[in-house]
Write a protein that holds these residues in place. Structure first.
Motif, short mmCIF file in Angstrom:
data_model
loop_
_atom_site.label_atom_id
_atom_site.label_comp_id
_atom_site.label_asym_id
_atom_site.label_seq_id
_atom_site.Cartn_x
_atom_site.Cartn_y
_atom_site.Cartn_z
N HIS A 108 13.73 -17.29 -9.12
CA HIS A 108 12.52 -17.75 -9.81
C HIS A 108 11.62 -16.61 -10.28
O HIS A 108 11.16 -16.61 -11.40
CB HIS A 108 11.72 -18.69 -8.92
N ARG A 116 13.65 -19.68 0.53
CA ARG A 116 13.02 -18.54 1.19
C ARG A 116 13.27 -17.27 0.40
O ARG A 116 13.98 -17.27 -0.61
CB ARG A 116 13.53 -18.43 2.61
N GLU A 154 0.83 -1.21 0.00
CA GLU A 154 0.00 0.00 0.00
C GLU A 154 0.87 1.26 0.00
O GLU A 154 0.67 2.16 -0.81
CB GLU A 154 -0.91 0.02 1.24
N ASN A 177 11.57 -14.39 -14.36
CA ASN A 177 10.37 -14.65 -15.14
C ASN A 177 9.48 -13.42 -15.26
O ASN A 177 8.40 -13.50 -15.83
CB ASN A 177 9.58 -15.80 -14.53
N ARG A 179 2.51 -18.73 -9.46
CA ARG A 179 2.72 -19.92 -10.29
C ARG A 179 3.23 -21.09 -9.44
O ARG A 179 3.86 -20.90 -8.41
CB ARG A 179 3.73 -19.62 -11.41
#
Lengths: 331, 290
Positions: B194, B186, B116, B198, B174
């Motif tokens: 990862h 972690r 936020e 991507n 995903r």
């Protein structure tokens, strides 16, 4: 000996965010009073319609989702308030195979990188030759040629990708495998291969398995016991053949009647249980009451009597269970 | 991958011409000391001045693009201005990309209050017209090329933050990320190994489109006197020096055409080149185009 997996009275709810800032936090219950065991080397099927909480249960078992009350123990490790060390320990006990092999492998990593990741994280097989050996045996264990180690995921077919995903799950030599609909995204011809592979692996590696599915035929082939889930509650648990031959819960009955029979004459003669939803029927705890064809207001509002359970067969219904047995003995 | 991208660029005329334009400019920037020998060793971006006469001189053998106000050589300005344009465009885009990447991925990865706060701050920066905000920041810091780059970075990062946040949010869901978590990975590992690999490609496309736009905005700031100082080999500055000669000498509107056309044309070609190249990148990296 204690079962590898003991789930007792598990209750889980997701917070539902209301209107921005002023909204009152609501809760949506996704798992209610779930009790289930998976024994050593036992394959337990979890069957239910989509959205009933099967995957959430899998995530709780993996320690990836928190739960509100009840107890989940994996190899004696209580998953509530798991410490960082405990979480890491759990990784070597439970592993997971997902439904869609096209999204469960990182497209920007080679097979070698994918399979080495668990060892990198846990500092296993550090020595180069030893790691190479381990990689080769892992590939062979899932029926893949080690020459494919340096290929990318997009070069493989769905079945091969699922084999890679299984190999990754086996890399840490877990005691329990959670298989979340591992064959439902595959061609029927490939499904059989993967199912055979899973069966072999569970035998040779003494692996317990929670096998999530919505396909009774698949579950029947693989599972020792089947649990039927509906709206976050387990309605019936029984050994596979017992459940299929002698379903006790109205929901299990309805589900089985919806499975098509591969014989047109028999299929035409069969009468699937019509499901009408009547929301005015609210039972104190039975989630299936609004759709149940045996609904009886007076009885369905009662608490669950203890006789809903025989030694091996559990059925969460106050009306039907074991009537046939009872009447058989009465005659 | 790189090979495939290059092949696709060559297949499309628009992206090929974009590539050729940018490559030409890159060569000019690279060989600037050869094309226009440095006359002031302390500051190669200082324009040579042949006299103090105020009237621009048309192209001649000595000054092939002519001279602008106060006899600054336009050819030298174009050549070294190319180097400056690359410097500004690439530095600003790089840092804006880095800031956006950091804030966007932090917002998406941690969610909740952090999300936020970061995203509402981004909205605030977005809500102010970017040129106006850049002008305010540049004016506060003082007119200087480095300050101008800071001002441009400060207004360019929000679009990256939004883009990266969206992509990280979708990749985070995903299965391979969940699988990696189940293996024990972690925060940092998940994000760096990862999620980010991507999710940064769309931002790279935007960055390639942005370089031209940044150079254009930098030229505007220089034109307004908030960037490079008079006498600097900066395209915006060259146009600023042409301000008094745009309307010609009273009888012939195009009497001093070269003072505007040369730097203006160069900026135009540079921005066009990056836009065509960026469009090409977008087409290639768009998964729907296969």
């Amino acid at each position: 000996m204690k079962n590898p997996v003991e789930i007792k009275n598990l209750y889980k709810a997701y917070p539902r965010r209301g209107a921005w800032l002023w909204g009152k936090a609501e809760e949506k219950t996704v798992l209610r009073d779930v009790t289930l065991q998976v024994g050593a080397r036992e394959i337990v099927g979890l069957v239910g319609e989509s959205g009933c909480g099967k995957t959430t249960l899998a995530k709780v078992l993996l320690g990836l989702e928190k739960y509100q009350s009840g107890s989940v123990q994996v190899q004696g490790l209580e998953l509530k308030n798991l410490s960082k060390a405990g979480f890491k320990k759990l990784r070597r006990q439970v592993q997971v195979v997902f439904q869609d092999p096209y999204s469960s492998l990182d497209p920007r990593q080679t097979v070698r990188q994918i399979l080495c990741e668990p060892w990198d994280i846990h500092g296993l097989h550090k020595e180069k030759n030893e790691r190479e050996k381990a990689l080769h045996s892992l590939m062979r264990a899932v029926g893949l040629d080690p020459v494919y180690l340096d290929r990318w995921p997009h070069e493989f077919s769905g079945g091969q990708r699922q084999r890679i995903a299984i190999a990754r799950a086996l890399a840490l030599e877990p005691q329990l495998l959670v298989a979340d609909e591992p064959v439902s995204a595959l061609d029927v011809s490939v499904q059989a291969q993967i199912l055979n592979l899973l069966k072999d692996i569970s035998r040779t590696r003494a692996l317990g398995m929670l096998f999530i599915s919505h396909d009774f035929a698949v579950a029947r082939f693989l599972c020792d016991r089947i649990a039927v889930m509906y709206q976050g509650q387990i309605l019936e648990v029984a050994p596979t053949e017992e459940l299929l031959q002698n379903p006790q819960h109205p929901y299990t009955e309805a589900l089985l009647s919806a499975v098509p029979v591969p014989d047109p004459h028999m299929q035409k003669a069969r009468q699937p249980v019509a499901i009408k939803t009547d929301n005015k029927r609210a039972a104190s705890w039975c989630p299936y009451a609004p759709r149940c064809r045996y609904y009886a207001a007076a009885q369905c509002n009662r608490a669950l009597p203890p006789e809903t359970k025989t030694k091996e067969h559990f059925c969460a219904c106050v009306l039907l269970p074991f009537q046939k047995e009872k009447s058989r003995y009465a005659v | 991958m790189t090979n495939r991208i290059f092949k696709r660029i060559c297949q499309n005329k628009a992206s090929l011409s974009g590539f050729v334009l940018v490559a030409l400019f890159a060569l000019v920037a690279l060989f600037a000391p050869v094309l226009a020998p440095v006359h002031n060793v302390n500051n190669p971006y200082q324009l040579p001045q042949s006299s103090y006469s105020i009237t621009p001189q048309p192209p001649s053998a000595e000054h092939i693009f002519g001279t602008t106000e106060q006899q600054y050589d336009l050819y030298y300005g174009v050549v070294w201005g190319t180097r400056l344009a690359f410097k500004i465009g690439i530095t600003v885009t790089f840092f804006a990309f880095l800031i956006g990447l950091f804030l966007g991925s932090a917002a998406a990865y941690f969610g909740g209050v952090i999300d936020e706060v970061i995203m509402r701050f981004t909205d605030v920066v977005f809500a102010v017209p970017s040129l106006v905000l850049a002008m305010v920041i540049a004016a506060m810091l003082g007119p200087d090329i480095q300050n101008m780059m800071i001002a441009l970075t400060a207004v360019a990062w929000p679009s990256y933050a939004r883009l990266v946040r969206g992509d990280v949010l979708s990749v985070k869901q995903r299965d391979f990320v969940t699988a990696s978590r189940a293996l024990g990975a972690r925060g940092p590992r998940l994000l760096l190994k990862h999620i980010l690999p991507n999710s940064i490609y769309p931002s790279i496309v935007v960055a390639s489109l942005d370089i031209g736009y940044i150079v254009l905005t930098a030229a505007s700031l220089s034109f307004l006197g908030l960037g490079a100082q008079p006498g600097t080999a900066d395209w915006g500055q060259l146009i600023a020096m042409a301000r008094n000669w745009v309307l010609g000498d009273g009888t012939n509107t195009f009497a001093y055409w070269y003072t505007v056309a040369v730097p203006g044309g160069v900026i135009f070609l540079f921005v066009l080149g990056w836009n065509l190249l960026g469009d090409g990148f977008r087409d290639i990296l768009d998964p729907r185009q296969g």
